[in-house]
Design an enzyme around this catalytic site. Structure first.
Site, PDB file in Angstrom:
ATOM      1  N   CYS A 119     142.459  49.624  49.753  1.00  8.97           N
ATOM      2  CA  CYS A 119     142.402  50.788  51.108  1.00  8.97           C
ATOM      3  C   CYS A 119     143.594  51.529  50.771  1.00  8.97           C
ATOM      4  O   CYS A 119     144.524  51.354  49.958  1.00  8.97           O
ATOM      5  CB  CYS A 119     142.815  49.971  52.187  1.00  8.97           C
ATOM      6  SG  CYS A 119     142.330  51.161  53.618  1.00  8.97           S
ATOM      7  N   CYS A 121     145.383  53.360  53.174  1.00  5.47           N
ATOM      8  CA  CYS A 121     146.339  53.641  54.166  1.00  5.47           C
ATOM      9  C   CYS A 121     147.691  53.392  54.104  1.00  5.47           C
ATOM     10  O   CYS A 121     148.424  54.005  54.725  1.00  5.47           O
ATOM     11  CB  CYS A 121     145.590  53.116  55.402  1.00  5.47           C
ATOM     12  SG  CYS A 121     145.711  51.296  55.540  1.00  5.47           S
ATOM     13  N   CYS A 129     142.711  55.823  55.731  1.00  5.86           N
ATOM     14  CA  CYS A 129     142.375  55.061  54.711  1.00  5.86           C
ATOM     15  C   CYS A 129     141.383  55.910  53.494  1.00  5.86           C
ATOM     16  O   CYS A 129     140.621  55.281  52.552  1.00  5.86           O
ATOM     17  CB  CYS A 129     141.196  54.055  55.416  1.00  5.86           C
ATOM     18  SG  CYS A 129     142.148  53.082  56.671  1.00  5.86           S
ATOM     19  N   LYS A 194     134.396  45.877  60.548  1.00  6.54           N
ATOM     20  CA  LYS A 194     135.795  45.881  60.955  1.00  6.54           C
ATOM     21  C   LYS A 194     135.691  46.951  61.894  1.00  6.54           C
ATOM     22  O   LYS A 194     135.419  48.099  61.846  1.00  6.54           O
ATOM     23  CB  LYS A 194     136.449  46.456  59.683  1.00  6.54           C
ATOM     24  CG  LYS A 194     138.049  46.641  59.784  1.00  6.54           C
ATOM     25  CD  LYS A 194     138.869  47.114  58.705  1.00  6.54           C
ATOM     26  CE  LYS A 194     140.231  47.477  59.053  1.00  6.54           C
ATOM     27  NZ  LYS A 194     141.173  47.824  58.103  1.00  6.54           N
ATOM     28  N   ARG A 216     141.446  55.853  63.831  1.00  7.76           N
ATOM     29  CA  ARG A 216     140.401  55.513  62.949  1.00  7.76           C
ATOM     30  C   ARG A 216     139.048  55.372  63.442  1.00  7.76           C
ATOM     31  O   ARG A 216     138.163  54.596  62.763  1.00  7.76           O
ATOM     32  CB  ARG A 216     140.840  53.944  62.126  1.00  7.76           C
ATOM     33  CG  ARG A 216     142.198  53.986  61.560  1.00  7.76           C
ATOM     34  CD  ARG A 216     142.206  53.000  60.558  1.00  7.76           C
ATOM     35  NE  ARG A 216     143.765  52.278  60.178  1.00  7.76           N
ATOM     36  CZ  ARG A 216     144.494  53.268  59.563  1.00  7.76           C
ATOM     37  NH1 ARG A 216     144.365  54.456  59.214  1.00  7.76           N
ATOM     38  NH2 ARG A 216     145.983  52.537  59.362  1.00  7.76           N
ATOM     39  N   LYS A 247     136.045  41.374  61.282  1.00  7.79           N
ATOM     40  CA  LYS A 247     137.599  41.615  61.423  1.00  7.79           C
ATOM     41  C   LYS A 247     137.814  42.456  62.696  1.00  7.79           C
ATOM     42  O   LYS A 247     137.176  43.398  62.859  1.00  7.79           O
ATOM     43  CB  LYS A 247     138.283  42.220  60.349  1.00  7.79           C
ATOM     44  CG  LYS A 247     139.706  42.585  60.480  1.00  7.79           C
ATOM     45  CD  LYS A 247     140.182  43.281  59.354  1.00  7.79           C
ATOM     46  CE  LYS A 247     141.654  43.791  59.558  1.00  7.79           C
ATOM     47  NZ  LYS A 247     142.133  44.653  58.436  1.00  7.79           N
TER      48      LYS A 247
HETATM   49  C1  PBG Z   1     143.824  48.354  55.823  1.00 10.11           C
HETATM   50  C2  PBG Z   1     144.165  47.227  56.898  1.00 10.11           C
HETATM   51  C3  PBG Z   1     144.563  46.781  58.033  1.00 10.11           C
HETATM   52  C4  PBG Z   1     144.528  45.320  58.118  1.00 10.11           C
HETATM   53  C5  PBG Z   1     143.992  44.732  57.287  1.00 10.11           C
HETATM   54  N1  PBG Z   1     143.864  46.050  56.089  1.00 10.11           N
HETATM   55  C6  PBG Z   1     144.851  47.804  59.008  1.00 10.11           C
HETATM   56  C7  PBG Z   1     144.290  48.764  59.669  1.00 10.11           C
HETATM   57  O1  PBG Z   1     142.865  49.020  59.485  1.00 10.11           O
HETATM   58  O2  PBG Z   1     144.883  49.685  60.408  1.00 10.11           O
HETATM   59  C8  PBG Z   1     144.861  44.826  59.461  1.00 10.11           C
HETATM   60  C9  PBG Z   1     145.365  43.438  59.237  1.00 10.11           C
HETATM   61  C10 PBG Z   1     146.074  42.837  60.405  1.00 10.11           C
HETATM   62  O3  PBG Z   1     145.891  43.437  61.584  1.00 10.11           O
HETATM   63  O4  PBG Z   1     146.638  41.565  60.264  1.00 10.11           O
HETATM   64  N2  PBG Z   1     142.855  49.479  56.361  1.00 10.11           N
END
Ligand code: PBG
Length: 322
Positions: A119, A121, A129, A194, A216, A247
């Protein structure tokens, strides 16, 4: 019915309960997410995630050694680079923090797989991202940065790459780029469903990856949707995903179940930072029995249908289950 059936008979003693238990936790079920940084010469505790740190490469390697020792089969790495820029260059340079960390772990030849989060970000100055065009993340331009990142992580030795950006077409793009570069054996664990979730709050503090403008929602999913999750899963599988992820986990157990019933690929679920923080802070306040809550939460995710659980409690649980 009663008095012929008395379900309490099978709950009467620990032996009876052990015999008829349907769901079991094993160290192999867990993937341990770890943060590695190049901003400080010392590991830095993460305030929002008590017990977790932003590691140096040395402290990371030590934690991975402990993880292998405890019987975990995989860790997931997140990098925090020294410098961020518009394009997130730190994500795909050969001496990027994650690339260096993967090589350091691989040198130890431990019996544990290395998964890298793909990713932008954590690496972009704007915290989104992918690449920004006219104030929004441009899908196809972002794919270029994302595929470069995946290939450079594979080159460093990653066993599995895990794209979490939620751009359209990324799994196919990454699969094509990996194959072309000679990494046809590197697997893809796709963050297929996600959600645009408030449960990532502590992670964004940990990784310094909060978006500097906007949010996002134009790429992560609406928490209200489950059919859309199945669409995402279908497309990622068609594009070549080896495993799919849901997720966050706890507020999305129904989604985990639906995905489990949809596919015969392994299903992973990410018990995210906010879910971790809720347990840790509630336990600190003395309002929950921490150990029992952790087990109950992990069991619920497994019972919902997850084969793999990404959780910050991985190491502790593996040590306890051993
Ligand atoms: C990256 C990413 C995120 C998480 C995992 N990969 C953060 C987001 O999308 O803001 C979150 C993992 C967590 O909260 O434990 N994009």
């Amino acid at each position: 019915m009663f008095p012929v059936h008395r379900p309490r008979r099978l709950r009467r003693t620990p032996m009876m309960r052990d015999m008829v238990r349907e769901t079991h936790l094993r160290p192999e079920d867990f993937v341990y997410p770890l943060f590695v940084q190049e901003t400080s010469p010392k590991p830095e505790p993460i305030q929002a995630m008590p017990g977790q740190s932003r590691h140096t490469i040395d402290s990371l390697v030590a934690e991975v050694e402990k993880s292998a020792e405890a019987g975990l089969k995989a860790v997931l790495l997140f990098g925090i680079p020294k410098e961020k820029d518009e394009q997130g260059t730190g994500a795909f340079i050969d001496d990027g923090i994650v690339q260096k960390a993967v090589r350091a772990i691989k040198e130890k030849k431990l019996p544990i797989a290395v998964i890298t989060d793909v990713c932008m970000c954590e690496y972009t100055s704007h915290g989104h991202c992918g690449e920004i065009v006219d104030g929004d993340v441009h899908n196809d331009k972002s794919l270029e940065l994302i595929t470069r990142t995946a290939v450079s992580q594979a080159r460093a030795g990653a066993d599995i790459v895990a794209p979490s950006d939620m751009m359209d077409g990324r799994v196919g793009a990454i699969r094509g780029a990996l194959d072309e570069a000679g990494f046809d054996q590197v697997a893809i664990l796709s963050y297929a469903a996600k959600y645009a979730s408030a449960f990532y709050g502590p992670f964004r503090e940990a990784a310094g990856s909060a978006p500097q403008f906007g949010d996002r929602q134009s790429y992560q999913m609406d928490p209200a949707n489950v059919l859309e999750a199945l669409k995402e899963v279908d497309t990622d599988i068609a594009e070549g995903a080896d495993m799919v992820m849901v997720k966050p986990a706890l507020a999305y157990l129904d989604v985990i179940r639906a995905v489990r019933e949809r596919t015969n690929l392994p299903v992973a679920a990410y018990n995210v930072s906010g879910e971790y923080a809720m347990i840790e802070f509630a336990a600190k306040a003395g309002v929950l029995d921490r150990d029992r809550i952790i087990r109950e939460v992990l069991l619920s995710i497994k019972r919902a249908g997850a084969d793999l659980i990404l959780t910050y409690h991985s190491l502790e649980m593996a040590q306890k289950l051993k």
